[in-house]
Write a protein that holds these residues in place. Structure first.
Motif, mmCIF file in Angstrom:
data_model
loop_
_atom_site.group_PDB
_atom_site.id
_atom_site.type_symbol
_atom_site.label_atom_id
_atom_site.label_comp_id
_atom_site.label_asym_id
_atom_site.label_seq_id
_atom_site.Cartn_x
_atom_site.Cartn_y
_atom_site.Cartn_z
ATOM 1 N N THR A 77 0.832 -1.208 0.000
ATOM 2 C CA THR A 77 0.000 0.000 0.000
ATOM 3 C C THR A 77 0.863 1.254 0.000
ATOM 4 O OG1 THR A 77 -1.740 -1.186 1.173
ATOM 5 C CG2 THR A 77 -1.848 1.203 1.212
ATOM 6 N N ALA A 78 1.894 1.284 0.829
ATOM 7 C CA ALA A 78 2.799 2.435 0.847
ATOM 8 C C ALA A 78 3.482 2.606 -0.504
ATOM 9 C CB ALA A 78 3.828 2.285 1.953
ATOM 10 N N HIS A 79 3.883 1.512 -1.125
ATOM 11 C CA HIS A 79 4.517 1.596 -2.438
ATOM 12 C C HIS A 79 3.539 2.089 -3.490
ATOM 13 C CE1 HIS A 79 8.560 -0.048 -1.782
ATOM 14 N NE2 HIS A 79 7.990 -0.643 -0.750
ATOM 15 N N GLN A 80 2.266 1.798 -3.311
ATOM 16 C CA GLN A 80 1.244 2.242 -4.265
ATOM 17 C C GLN A 80 0.986 3.741 -4.137
ATOM 18 O OE1 GLN A 80 -2.503 0.232 -3.799
ATOM 19 N NE2 GLN A 80 -3.555 1.587 -5.207
ATOM 20 N N TYR A 81 0.895 4.241 -2.920
ATOM 21 C CA TYR A 81 0.511 5.631 -2.708
ATOM 22 C C TYR A 81 1.690 6.585 -2.537
ATOM 23 C CZ TYR A 81 -4.344 4.249 -2.232
ATOM 24 O OH TYR A 81 -5.596 3.766 -2.477
ATOM 25 N N LEU A 82 2.787 6.114 -2.028
ATOM 26 C CA LEU A 82 3.948 6.967 -1.814
ATOM 27 C C LEU A 82 4.950 6.728 -2.933
ATOM 28 C CD1 LEU A 82 4.349 6.528 2.052
ATOM 29 C CD2 LEU A 82 3.246 8.410 0.824
ATOM 30 N N ARG A 138 10.231 9.154 -0.631
ATOM 31 C CA ARG A 138 11.180 9.365 0.481
ATOM 32 C C ARG A 138 10.519 9.126 1.832
ATOM 33 N NH1 ARG A 138 9.392 14.437 -0.977
ATOM 34 N NH2 ARG A 138 8.916 15.863 0.731
ATOM 35 N N PHE A 139 9.195 9.259 1.913
ATOM 36 C CA PHE A 139 8.492 9.042 3.168
ATOM 37 C C PHE A 139 8.476 7.573 3.581
ATOM 38 C CE2 PHE A 139 6.501 13.033 1.672
ATOM 39 C CZ PHE A 139 6.890 13.844 2.730
ATOM 40 N N ARG A 140 8.690 6.677 2.630
ATOM 41 C CA ARG A 140 8.695 5.244 2.949
ATOM 42 C C ARG A 140 9.909 4.851 3.768
ATOM 43 N NH1 ARG A 140 7.450 3.889 -2.912
ATOM 44 N NH2 ARG A 140 9.572 3.153 -2.864
ATOM 45 N N THR A 144 8.790 6.639 11.417
ATOM 46 C CA THR A 144 7.858 7.447 12.193
ATOM 47 C C THR A 144 6.457 7.332 11.599
ATOM 48 O OG1 THR A 144 7.519 9.654 13.147
ATOM 49 C CG2 THR A 144 8.239 9.570 10.860
ATOM 50 N N VAL A 145 5.539 8.107 12.129
ATOM 51 C CA VAL A 145 4.162 8.121 11.636
ATOM 52 C C VAL A 145 4.095 8.965 10.369
ATOM 53 C CG1 VAL A 145 1.798 8.813 12.155
ATOM 54 C CG2 VAL A 145 3.262 7.951 13.976
ATOM 55 N N VAL A 146 3.491 8.402 9.338
ATOM 56 C CA VAL A 146 3.220 9.138 8.101
ATOM 57 C C VAL A 146 1.725 9.028 7.858
ATOM 58 C CG1 VAL A 146 3.642 9.269 5.621
ATOM 59 C CG2 VAL A 146 5.499 8.604 7.152
ATOM 60 N N PHE A 147 1.066 10.187 7.696
ATOM 61 C CA PHE A 147 -0.383 10.211 7.478
ATOM 62 C C PHE A 147 -0.653 10.772 6.097
ATOM 63 C CE2 PHE A 147 -4.595 12.409 8.340
ATOM 64 C CZ PHE A 147 -5.330 11.245 8.270
ATOM 65 N N LEU A 148 -1.238 9.952 5.232
ATOM 66 C CA LEU A 148 -1.585 10.344 3.867
ATOM 67 C C LEU A 148 -3.091 10.499 3.781
ATOM 68 C CD1 LEU A 148 -1.004 10.707 0.807
ATOM 69 C CD2 LEU A 148 -1.202 8.218 0.619
#
Length: 86
Positions: free
Chosen positions: A29-34, A40-42, A46-50
């Motif tokens: 999911t992170a690879h799909q959206y980030l 770089r957020f991946r 820490t907490v990452v909120f998209l």
């Protein structure tokens, strides 16, 4: 990590409107959206909120306050703290 799991369980229990979805920064999911410049957020630990569909990204303390603001009810009172510099 145990703290992450407890935090996710807490947020899940407070999210009455099912607005929040959770994913590992290392997962599909992170690879799909980030992607692109946001990839770089991946690598953060820490907490990452998209926010979707706006694709607004918040990290660390700002992310926590944005998440609390989205929970609604009593918790939304903490949403304004997003604007506090720290």
């Amino acid at each position: 990590c145990p703290l992450c799991r407890k935090t996710i369980n807490f947020l899940h229990s407070k999210d009455r409107h099912h607005r929040l979805h959770f994913a590992s920064l290392e997962g599909k999911t992170a690879h799909q959206y980030l992607t692109g410049k946001n990839s770089r957020f991946r690598t953060l630990n820490t907490v990452v909120f998209l926010e979707i569909p706006s694709k607004r990204i918040s990290i660390r303390g700002h992310a926590v306050f944005r998440i609390l603001g989205k929970l609604g009810g009593f918790w939304s009172l903490f949403g304004w703290l997003y604007w506090m510099p720290f």
